[in-house]
Write an enzyme that holds these catalytic residues in place. Structure first.
Site, PDB file in Angstrom:
ATOM      1  N   PRO A 294       0.719  -1.232  -0.048  1.00 36.97           N
ATOM      2  CA  PRO A 294      -0.220  -0.033  -0.016  1.00 36.97           C
ATOM      3  C   PRO A 294       0.817   1.501  -0.131  1.00 36.97           C
ATOM      4  O   PRO A 294       1.781   1.328   0.737  1.00 36.97           O
ATOM      5  CB  PRO A 294      -0.838  -0.107   1.379  1.00 36.97           C
ATOM      6  CG  PRO A 294      -0.069  -1.084   2.229  1.00 36.97           C
ATOM      7  CD  PRO A 294       0.509  -2.271   1.125  1.00 36.97           C
ATOM      8  N   ASN A 295       0.208   2.196  -0.830  1.00 33.38           N
ATOM      9  CA  ASN A 295       0.806   3.694  -0.780  1.00 33.38           C
ATOM     10  C   ASN A 295       2.329   3.659  -1.671  1.00 33.38           C
ATOM     11  O   ASN A 295       2.556   4.811  -1.773  1.00 33.38           O
ATOM     12  CB  ASN A 295       1.142   4.333   0.498  1.00 33.38           C
ATOM     13  CG  ASN A 295      -0.287   4.105   1.136  1.00 33.38           C
ATOM     14  OD1 ASN A 295      -1.176   4.756   0.843  1.00 33.38           O
ATOM     15  ND2 ASN A 295      -0.240   3.880   2.447  1.00 33.38           N
TER      16      ASN A 295
ATOM     17  N   ARG B 153       3.965  11.377  -1.699  1.00 36.17           N
ATOM     18  CA  ARG B 153       3.984  11.051  -0.482  1.00 36.17           C
ATOM     19  C   ARG B 153       5.225  11.208   0.419  1.00 36.17           C
ATOM     20  O   ARG B 153       6.355  10.725  -0.009  1.00 36.17           O
ATOM     21  CB  ARG B 153       3.589   9.282  -0.308  1.00 36.17           C
ATOM     22  CG  ARG B 153       4.576   8.571   0.220  1.00 36.17           C
ATOM     23  CD  ARG B 153       3.969   7.177   0.416  1.00 36.17           C
ATOM     24  NE  ARG B 153       3.963   6.620   1.645  1.00 36.17           N
ATOM     25  CZ  ARG B 153       4.037   5.456   2.194  1.00 36.17           C
ATOM     26  NH1 ARG B 153       4.626   4.418   1.213  1.00 36.17           N
ATOM     27  NH2 ARG B 153       3.850   5.068   3.276  1.00 36.17           N
TER      28      ARG B 153
ATOM     29  N   TYR C 119      10.592   9.416   1.643  1.00 35.82           N
ATOM     30  CA  TYR C 119      10.480   8.434   0.491  1.00 35.82           C
ATOM     31  C   TYR C 119      11.211   8.893  -0.861  1.00 35.82           C
ATOM     32  O   TYR C 119      11.305   8.302  -1.904  1.00 35.82           O
ATOM     33  CB  TYR C 119       9.241   7.681   0.252  1.00 35.82           C
ATOM     34  CG  TYR C 119       8.515   7.305   1.457  1.00 35.82           C
ATOM     35  CD1 TYR C 119       8.994   6.035   1.594  1.00 35.82           C
ATOM     36  CD2 TYR C 119       7.664   7.633   2.168  1.00 35.82           C
ATOM     37  CE1 TYR C 119       8.634   5.340   3.043  1.00 35.82           C
ATOM     38  CE2 TYR C 119       7.044   7.073   3.108  1.00 35.82           C
ATOM     39  CZ  TYR C 119       7.710   5.869   3.673  1.00 35.82           C
ATOM     40  OH  TYR C 119       7.106   5.303   4.908  1.00 35.82           O
TER      41      TYR C 119
ATOM     42  N   ASN D  26       8.391  -5.247  -1.076  1.00 39.93           N
ATOM     43  CA  ASN D  26       8.088  -4.024  -0.159  1.00 39.93           C
ATOM     44  C   ASN D  26       6.652  -4.352   0.213  1.00 39.93           C
ATOM     45  O   ASN D  26       5.769  -3.634  -0.128  1.00 39.93           O
ATOM     46  CB  ASN D  26       8.622  -2.782  -0.753  1.00 39.93           C
ATOM     47  CG  ASN D  26       8.382  -1.645   0.271  1.00 39.93           C
ATOM     48  OD1 ASN D  26       7.895  -2.010   1.457  1.00 39.93           O
ATOM     49  ND2 ASN D  26       9.022  -0.551  -0.142  1.00 39.93           N
TER      50      ASN D  26
ATOM     51  N   ALA E  11       3.074  -0.598   4.838  1.00 36.43           N
ATOM     52  CA  ALA E  11       2.674  -0.696   6.050  1.00 36.43           C
ATOM     53  C   ALA E  11       2.257  -2.332   6.412  1.00 36.43           C
ATOM     54  O   ALA E  11       2.274  -2.683   7.746  1.00 36.43           O
ATOM     55  CB  ALA E  11       1.448  -0.238   6.452  1.00 36.43           C
TER      56      ALA E  11
ATOM     57  N   ASP F 124       2.439 -15.861   6.097  1.00 37.66           N
ATOM     58  CA  ASP F 124       2.167 -17.192   5.584  1.00 37.66           C
ATOM     59  C   ASP F 124       2.110 -17.675   4.351  1.00 37.66           C
ATOM     60  O   ASP F 124       2.251 -18.766   3.922  1.00 37.66           O
ATOM     61  CB  ASP F 124       0.501 -17.381   6.135  1.00 37.66           C
ATOM     62  CG  ASP F 124       0.500 -17.801   7.816  1.00 37.66           C
ATOM     63  OD1 ASP F 124       1.677 -17.712   8.461  1.00 37.66           O
ATOM     64  OD2 ASP F 124      -0.660 -17.629   8.548  1.00 37.66           O
TER      65      ASP F 124
ATOM     66  N   GLU G  24      13.038  -8.860   1.587  1.00 37.78           N
ATOM     67  CA  GLU G  24      12.198  -7.697   2.027  1.00 37.78           C
ATOM     68  C   GLU G  24      12.921  -6.234   1.694  1.00 37.78           C
ATOM     69  O   GLU G  24      14.258  -6.404   2.157  1.00 37.78           O
ATOM     70  CB  GLU G  24      11.996  -7.951   3.852  1.00 37.78           C
ATOM     71  CG  GLU G  24      11.273  -6.833   4.299  1.00 37.78           C
ATOM     72  CD  GLU G  24      11.448  -6.963   5.940  1.00 37.78           C
ATOM     73  OE1 GLU G  24      11.667  -8.047   6.487  1.00 37.78           O
ATOM     74  OE2 GLU G  24      10.968  -6.159   6.645  1.00 37.78           O
TER      75      GLU G  24
ATOM     76  N   HIS H 112      12.619  -2.062   2.263  1.00 37.96           N
ATOM     77  CA  HIS H 112      12.002  -1.007   2.451  1.00 37.96           C
ATOM     78  C   HIS H 112      13.033   0.377   1.939  1.00 37.96           C
ATOM     79  O   HIS H 112      14.007   0.368   1.958  1.00 37.96           O
ATOM     80  CB  HIS H 112      11.847  -0.587   3.915  1.00 37.96           C
ATOM     81  CG  HIS H 112      11.032  -1.950   4.601  1.00 37.96           C
ATOM     82  ND1 HIS H 112       9.820  -1.908   4.551  1.00 37.96           N
ATOM     83  CD2 HIS H 112      11.835  -2.909   5.168  1.00 37.96           C
ATOM     84  CE1 HIS H 112       9.269  -3.206   4.987  1.00 37.96           C
ATOM     85  NE2 HIS H 112      10.345  -3.791   5.556  1.00 37.96           N
TER      86      HIS H 112
ATOM     87  N   ARG I  72      13.026   4.763  12.527  1.00 34.59           N
ATOM     88  CA  ARG I  72      11.972   5.643  12.636  1.00 34.59           C
ATOM     89  C   ARG I  72      11.025   5.224  13.962  1.00 34.59           C
ATOM     90  O   ARG I  72      11.598   4.892  14.736  1.00 34.59           O
ATOM     91  CB  ARG I  72      11.304   5.282  11.306  1.00 34.59           C
ATOM     92  CG  ARG I  72      11.886   5.860  10.099  1.00 34.59           C
ATOM     93  CD  ARG I  72      11.264   5.490   8.759  1.00 34.59           C
ATOM     94  NE  ARG I  72       9.937   6.420   8.723  1.00 34.59           N
ATOM     95  CZ  ARG I  72       8.961   6.194   7.851  1.00 34.59           C
ATOM     96  NH1 ARG I  72       9.061   5.176   6.977  1.00 34.59           N
ATOM     97  NH2 ARG I  72       7.735   6.665   7.731  1.00 34.59           N
TER      98      ARG I  72
HETATM   99  C1  DQA Z   1       8.105   1.473   4.037  1.00 35.59           C
HETATM  100  C2  DQA Z   1       8.163   1.490   5.395  1.00 35.59           C
HETATM  101  C3  DQA Z   1       6.806   1.198   6.204  1.00 35.59           C
HETATM  102  O1  DQA Z   1       6.993   1.466   7.382  1.00 35.59           O
HETATM  103  C4  DQA Z   1       5.684   1.978   5.538  1.00 35.59           C
HETATM  104  O2  DQA Z   1       4.705   1.840   6.024  1.00 35.59           O
HETATM  105  C5  DQA Z   1       5.703   2.004   3.947  1.00 35.59           C
HETATM  106  C6  DQA Z   1       6.835   2.176   3.231  1.00 35.59           C
HETATM  107  C7  DQA Z   1       9.375   1.871   3.218  1.00 35.59           C
HETATM  108  O3  DQA Z   1       9.405   1.261   1.909  1.00 35.59           O
HETATM  109  O4  DQA Z   1      10.254   2.475   3.641  1.00 35.59           O
HETATM  110  O5  DQA Z   1       4.767   2.184   3.460  1.00 35.59           O
HETATM  111  O6  DQA Z   1       7.821  -0.108   3.429  1.00 35.59           O
END
Ligand code: DQA
Length: 144
Positions: A9-10, A17, A22, A74, A77, A87, A98, A100, A107
């Protein structure tokens, strides 16, 4: 080799954003970077983004049947909340990194919690969009 780059998401709101966290590059720029990087390495890549937890679970399951060799993920949230996503990654046993964009370790305390981490071969954070490319290289290297 076939990779899936999955974003939660996002992430589609990159560039709009919280640019201080970011960056100013857009999601389209990220896609272009990933596609160029993979093309240069002769790797097939599919990119997918969703704001919905179940969609991400469906995509992870589909990756199993499509014989995807690695996932760059990624979960945004959902990293900090989703047992369903953990799972799903465990269910398919596809090497997953993973990623980010921001440094989640420095943070809010809740961002230090990752449900998915135990199912991943590595975690990359705080390297901006470059982190996705590093994750791709890591999966290519591990597949050798
Ligand atoms: C994120 C870090 C997460 O905490 C956050 O909710 C995001 C982006 C990152 O890419 O830094 O949406 O995954």
């Amino acid at each position: 080799m076939k990779l899936l780059v999955l974003n939660g998401p996002n992430i589609n709101m990159l560039g709009i954003r919280e640019p201080d966290i970011y960056g100013r590059e857009t999601y389209d720029t990220l896609l272009e970077m990933i596609r160029t990087h993979c093309a240069e390495r002769g790797v097939e890549v599919e990119c997918y983004q969703s704001n919905h937890e179940g969609d991400l679970v469906d995509k992870i399951q589909a990756a199993y049947f499509e014989k995807v060799d690695g996932i760059v993920f990624n979960p945004a949230a959902y990293t900090h909340t989703s047992v369903a996503i953990l799972d799903a990654v465990k269910a398919v046993s596809i090497p997953t990194v993973e990623v980010h964009i921001s440094d989640v370790e420095s943070r809010d305390a809740f961002r230090r919690v990752s449900y998915i981490r135990e199912a991943c071969v590595a975690m990359i954070c705080g390297r901006g969009l470059r982190g996705y490319l590093d994750a791709i290289d890591l999966l290519i290297e591990q597949a050798k």
